[in-house]
Design a protein around this motif. Structure first.
Motif, mmCIF file in Angstrom:
data_model
loop_
_atom_site.group_PDB
_atom_site.id
_atom_site.type_symbol
_atom_site.label_atom_id
_atom_site.label_comp_id
_atom_site.label_asym_id
_atom_site.label_seq_id
_atom_site.Cartn_x
_atom_site.Cartn_y
_atom_site.Cartn_z
ATOM 1 N N SER A 175 -5.501 0.067 -7.949
ATOM 2 C CA SER A 175 -6.131 -0.757 -6.923
ATOM 3 C C SER A 175 -5.241 -1.963 -6.648
ATOM 4 O O SER A 175 -4.646 -2.520 -7.566
ATOM 5 N N LYS B 58 -8.597 -3.565 4.486
ATOM 6 C CA LYS B 58 -8.695 -2.359 5.308
ATOM 7 C C LYS B 58 -10.118 -2.108 5.792
ATOM 8 O O LYS B 58 -10.332 -1.553 6.848
ATOM 9 N N GLN C 291 0.832 -1.211 0.000
ATOM 10 C CA GLN C 291 0.000 0.000 0.000
ATOM 11 C C GLN C 291 0.864 1.258 0.000
ATOM 12 O O GLN C 291 0.557 2.219 -0.700
ATOM 13 N N ARG D 220 2.334 1.624 -3.482
ATOM 14 C CA ARG D 220 1.263 2.073 -4.373
ATOM 15 C C ARG D 220 0.944 3.544 -4.143
ATOM 16 O O ARG D 220 0.829 4.320 -5.092
ATOM 17 N N ASP D 221 0.803 3.955 -2.873
ATOM 18 C CA ASP D 221 0.429 5.334 -2.561
ATOM 19 C C ASP D 221 1.467 6.336 -3.084
ATOM 20 O O ASP D 221 1.106 7.421 -3.523
ATOM 21 N N ASP E 261 -6.378 -4.113 -0.611
ATOM 22 C CA ASP E 261 -7.150 -2.927 -0.199
ATOM 23 C C ASP E 261 -8.414 -3.308 0.552
ATOM 24 O O ASP E 261 -8.845 -2.609 1.452
ATOM 25 N N LYS E 262 -9.032 -4.410 0.198
ATOM 26 C CA LYS E 262 -10.283 -4.817 0.827
ATOM 27 C C LYS E 262 -10.091 -5.199 2.290
ATOM 28 O O LYS E 262 -11.003 -5.104 3.081
#
Length: 95
Positions: A86, A94, A75, A78-79, A91-92
């Motif tokens: 995605s 979180k 993450q 990616r950020d 991500d899910k």
């Protein structure tokens, strides 16, 4: 970013963190295979564990309180590098 990012994992050989570092490199290469220029393992000493992207600190063990799990590391990458992307199931977790 116009050029593909380079990630360096600077780890302590005295602390035997090579396997942890190699596993993290594998996770990043699996997720971002076509999007990274390189993931480099850099041996060091003195308890160092720092992950950088293009020389900017992404994670530092002492500053961030330990080691990231795979999801947190992906993450952060990616950020910084691919904010519109995605990560699917990562991500899910979180929510």
């Amino acid at each position: 970013m116009t050029e593909k990012p380079t990630i360096t994992i600077h780890y302590c050989t005295q602390c035997n963190w090579l396997l942890r570092s190699a596993w993290m490199a594998q996770e990043l290469l699996h997720t971002f295979a076509d999007d990274l220029a390189a993931v480099t393992l850099r041996p060091g000493t003195g308890g160092i564990f720092v992950i950088t992207i293009n020389d900017e600190i992404l994670w530092e063990r002492k500053r961030d309180g330990g080691f990231p799990d795979a999801a947190a590391l992906k993450q952060r990458v990616r950020d910084v590098c691919f904010p519109e992307r995605s990560l699917g199931h990562v991500d899910k977790k979180k929510s």
